[in-house]
Design a protein around this motif. Structure first.
Motif: not given
Ligand SMILES: Cc1cc2nc3c(=O)[nH]c(=O)nc-3n(C[C@H](O)[C@H](O)[C@H](O)COP(=O)(O)OP(=O)(O)OC[C@H]3O[C@@H](n4cnc5c(N)ncnc54)[C@H](O)[C@@H]3O)c2cc1C
Length: 428
Positions: A352-360
């Motif tokens: 999730x950290x690497x994906x748009x999810x936690x980045x957003x």
């Protein structure tokens, strides 16, 4: 006692996404859903942004039963007696692949569940999960309909109030400030009327947000999305603000007032309400996120707090889909290791950290505080309404020059308050 590889609790977007990705790789997966069918209990305003999740489910989107692609964006500042609207449309919104679509969950979730079953997952509807099973300090299954069902890992996809995560000790008690309540009607209208009223052609759609008097000046807003042969109309209000209101007003009363507004009434005239629903939404943003995993359990979608309100966009559905997908990837890796402990399942957090999810969520961690500024819901709609009223006014006598008209509203105190409010934008 039954034993499955994975039990998913909840056949919403998050749960179905996890089950789809797992069944696709041959994992034995049981999905338990309390509703009569997937989609029957699921509420959304009605707009999904496809781009962030297009590549995660490439085979799904071409046939997905989405309603209309959105080509008109509208925001209305609603004062008590007037309103100011802004609109946006652009060629990029008309060009495929389209950025966002209106969606009806009763239709979409049911269709997605069929795709999940085709992949080989087992879906049981009308099945309420009432507890989790624990063994040696870890989650080892669930209790549903009085039966004990065991699994290597349980995915809590049971939405905003997630009893499953709570029973597993992964859901701290709720605080009203981190949640909003939404009420929504689906109002049936012929496609030609929708096209005429919203200036649409073919399968184009419109999205409108309403701020201010729509929610009687409380934190929240109104929304309207055009579907193929209906519009989704609703209100979302912060629970804490709703409980503190003085005098108290019921949500259905606010909704009726909203429908009677001159900005709304002509758009839904002669429409028939075919669906009425109310639901909670996580509003805590990054700081409101719940624990994502524990021994034998992963938490996805609204159950983990994955909904983000930036004022001009409200997003939860693609976070639900993506978190379900990444939970499945973490489970596949745990299967290789033959270990479903929290340390191994922490892979989910890393993905999730690497994906748009936690980045957003990290990028917009200031959003919950920003969008709750009470001046956005009371002062600014009234201020903009009065300003535009005076600019447009043509009195019986001579009309005031424009600059003194503007200065009458934009005095020093107002400009200073505006400066302070909009300085907060730099944190977004
Ligand atoms: C009024 C409103 C407007 C919104 N507008 C938008 C929008 O325009 N765009 C957007 O992207 N997002 C929007 N959202 C947020 C979005 O709808 C959610 O983020 C999304 O639906 C979350 O999906 P989910 O699968 O995590 O949860 P859900 O869709 O809530 O699914 C949870 C499922 O679990 C089942 N379940 C619950 N408890 C149990 C149990 N004990 N046993 C068995 N089954 C159980 C439920 O029946 C349900 O099917 C809105 C939400 C609301 C309420």
């Amino acid at each position: 006692m039954e034993k499955f590889d994975v039990i998913v609790v909840g056949a919403g977007l998050a749960g179905l996404a996890a089950a789809h990705a797992l069944a696709d790789r041959g994992v034995e997966c049981l999905v338990l859903e309390r509703g009569d069918y997937p989609g029957s209990k699921n509420v959304t305003g009605g707009r999904i942004y496809v781009n962030p999740v297009r590549d995660l489910f490439p085979d799904l989107w071409p046939d997905a039963p989405l309603e209309r692609f959105i080509v008109h964006e509208g925001v209305t500042l609603m004062a008590k007696e007037r309103s100011v609207s802004f609109g946006y449309s652009g060629d990029e919104l008309r060009t495929a692949p389209h950025q966002s679509y209106s969606v009806l969950r009763a239709r979409f979730d049911r269709w997605l569940a069929e795709r999940v079953e085709e992949k080989g997952a087992m879906l049981l509807t009308k099945t309420l999960v009432t507890d989790v099973l624990r063994e040696g300090g870890r989650v080892a299954g669930v209790v549903a309909g009085g039966d004990e069902l065991r699994a290597d890992v349980v995915v809590a996809a049971d939405g905003v109030l997630s009893l499953t995560a709570e029973r597993a000790g992964l859901h701290p008690p709720l605080t009203p400030r981190e949640y909003a309540v939404g009420v929504k009607e689906v109002i049936a209208l012929p496609a030609e009327k929708i096209a005429d009223r919203f200036q649409l052609t073919g399968n184009e759609g419109a999205a409108r947000l309403f701020v201010g008097a729509a929610t009687a000046g409380l934190f929240g807003g109104g929304f309207l999305y055009t579907n193929r042969e209906s519009v989704s109309l609703g209100l979302v209000i912060g629970i804490a603000e709703f409980l503190e209101q003085d005098p108290p007003r019921d949500l259905p009363v606010l909704m009726e007032d909203f429908k009677r507004r001159p900005e709304i009434a002509p758009l839904i005239r002669d429409g028939v309400t075919v669906e009425y629903a109310a639901h909670m939404i996580p509003e805590g943003g990054f700081r409101g996120l719940q624990p994502l995993y524990g021994d034998g359990m992963l938490v996805v979608g609204d159950a983990a707090g994955f909904a983000l309100n930036l004022g001009f966009t409200v997003r939860g559905m693609e976070y639900a889909l993506a978190s379900g997908y990444y939970a499945a990837q973490a489970i596949l890796k745990a299967r290789e290791a033959g270990d479903y402990g929290a340390e191994t399942l922490a892979e989910y957090g890393r993905l999730l950290q690497e994906s748009f999810v936690l980045k957003d969520f990290q990028s917009f961690q200031a959003a919950p505080a920003f969008v709750k500024n009470p001046r956005f819901f009371g002062h600014y709609p009234e201020f903009m309404g009065r300003l535009l009223r005076d600019i447009h006014a043509v009195p019986g006598g001579p009309k005031d020059r424009l600059y003194p008209t503007l200065r009458g509203h934009l005095h020093l105190r107002e400009l200073w308050s505006m400066f302070k409010d909009f300085r907060e934008v730099t944190k977004l």
